[in-house]
Write a protein that holds these residues in place. Sequence first.
Motif, mmCIF file in Angstrom:
data_model
loop_
_atom_site.group_PDB
_atom_site.id
_atom_site.type_symbol
_atom_site.label_atom_id
_atom_site.label_comp_id
_atom_site.label_asym_id
_atom_site.label_seq_id
_atom_site.Cartn_x
_atom_site.Cartn_y
_atom_site.Cartn_z
ATOM 1 N N ASP A 26 0.845 -1.168 -0.105
ATOM 2 C CA ASP A 26 0.172 0.089 0.022
ATOM 3 C C ASP A 26 0.812 1.211 -0.011
ATOM 4 O O ASP A 26 1.575 1.536 1.138
ATOM 5 N N GLY A 27 1.004 1.955 -1.091
ATOM 6 C CA GLY A 27 2.058 3.068 -1.318
ATOM 7 C C GLY A 27 3.476 2.354 -1.295
ATOM 8 O O GLY A 27 3.801 1.416 -2.117
ATOM 9 N N SER A 28 4.239 2.609 -0.144
ATOM 10 C CA SER A 28 5.527 2.327 -0.354
ATOM 11 C C SER A 28 5.558 1.353 0.925
ATOM 12 O O SER A 28 6.840 0.821 1.356
ATOM 13 N N ASN A 29 4.575 0.938 1.483
ATOM 14 C CA ASN A 29 4.491 -0.051 2.602
ATOM 15 C C ASN A 29 4.089 -1.657 2.378
ATOM 16 O O ASN A 29 3.227 -1.484 1.661
ATOM 17 N N ALA A 30 4.783 -2.398 2.722
ATOM 18 C CA ALA A 30 4.290 -3.931 2.756
ATOM 19 C C ALA A 30 3.594 -4.187 3.705
ATOM 20 O O ALA A 30 3.457 -3.600 4.701
ATOM 21 N N THR A 31 2.264 -4.601 3.163
ATOM 22 C CA THR A 31 1.130 -4.965 4.062
ATOM 23 C C THR A 31 0.863 -6.330 4.414
ATOM 24 O O THR A 31 0.019 -6.651 5.016
ATOM 25 N N GLY A 32 1.449 -7.260 3.646
ATOM 26 C CA GLY A 32 1.198 -8.767 3.760
ATOM 27 C C GLY A 32 1.962 -9.460 2.398
ATOM 28 O O GLY A 32 2.503 -8.826 1.494
ATOM 29 N N ILE A 33 1.398 -10.695 2.220
ATOM 30 C CA ILE A 33 1.975 -11.577 1.123
ATOM 31 C C ILE A 33 0.691 -12.241 0.776
ATOM 32 O O ILE A 33 -0.315 -12.639 1.290
ATOM 33 N N VAL A 34 0.844 -12.961 -0.617
ATOM 34 C CA VAL A 34 -0.180 -13.730 -1.241
ATOM 35 C C VAL A 34 0.724 -15.104 -1.336
ATOM 36 O O VAL A 34 1.676 -15.026 -2.008
ATOM 37 N N LEU A 35 0.288 -16.199 -0.995
ATOM 38 C CA LEU A 35 1.000 -17.535 -1.096
ATOM 39 C C LEU A 35 0.472 -18.170 -2.619
ATOM 40 O O LEU A 35 -0.667 -17.599 -2.966
ATOM 41 N N GLU A 36 1.054 -18.965 -3.061
ATOM 42 C CA GLU A 36 1.145 -19.749 -4.200
ATOM 43 C C GLU A 36 -0.576 -19.985 -4.397
ATOM 44 O O GLU A 36 -1.005 -20.082 -5.543
ATOM 45 N N GLY A 37 -1.015 -20.527 -3.331
ATOM 46 C CA GLY A 37 -2.343 -21.243 -3.340
ATOM 47 C C GLY A 37 -3.520 -20.055 -3.340
ATOM 48 O O GLY A 37 -4.738 -20.240 -3.224
ATOM 49 N N GLY A 38 -3.188 -18.647 -3.073
ATOM 50 C CA GLY A 38 -4.094 -17.569 -3.178
ATOM 51 C C GLY A 38 -4.401 -17.237 -1.739
ATOM 52 O O GLY A 38 -5.122 -16.215 -1.709
ATOM 53 N N GLN A 39 -4.010 -17.918 -0.839
ATOM 54 C CA GLN A 39 -4.100 -17.418 0.673
ATOM 55 C C GLN A 39 -3.411 -15.997 0.971
ATOM 56 O O GLN A 39 -2.408 -15.749 0.692
ATOM 57 N N VAL A 40 -4.058 -14.932 1.345
ATOM 58 C CA VAL A 40 -3.625 -13.761 1.786
ATOM 59 C C VAL A 40 -3.645 -13.642 3.201
ATOM 60 O O VAL A 40 -4.220 -14.111 4.089
ATOM 61 N N LEU A 41 -2.092 -13.369 3.453
ATOM 62 C CA LEU A 41 -1.758 -13.140 4.874
ATOM 63 C C LEU A 41 -1.378 -11.726 5.081
ATOM 64 O O LEU A 41 -0.537 -11.158 4.668
ATOM 65 N N HIS A 42 -1.913 -11.026 6.141
ATOM 66 C CA HIS A 42 -1.846 -9.601 6.498
ATOM 67 C C HIS A 42 -0.623 -9.382 7.429
ATOM 68 O O HIS A 42 -0.775 -10.265 8.346
#
Length: 95
Positions: A26-42
């Motif tokens: 979000d802008g210049s900040n990392a807010t989480g990741i998306v895993l290969e299976g599509g799971q979003v982790l904030h």
Amino acid sequence: DALADSAMRCGVKFMYEASVQKIEVDGSNATGIVLEGGQVLHADVVVANADLPYVYNHLLPDAKVAKGMDKLYYTSSAIMFYWGISRKFEELGTH
């Protein structure tokens, strides 16, 4: 293990053998990741342990920054120790 144990006591969660598809920003900040299976982790903090060019070229969304990195000269990441000793160790070579 002591470092990981200390981090976990502070609320850090580690996931091993989980392939990351992309880092959410979000802008210049990392807010989480998306895993290969599509799971979003904030997350409050994202630590990328991959090579920097791979992170910029494959995990982060800003392609303009990644293109600029193609012009950089990369060396291996290492911790270096310089020892003062009185003899040579020819059998060790350079590395």
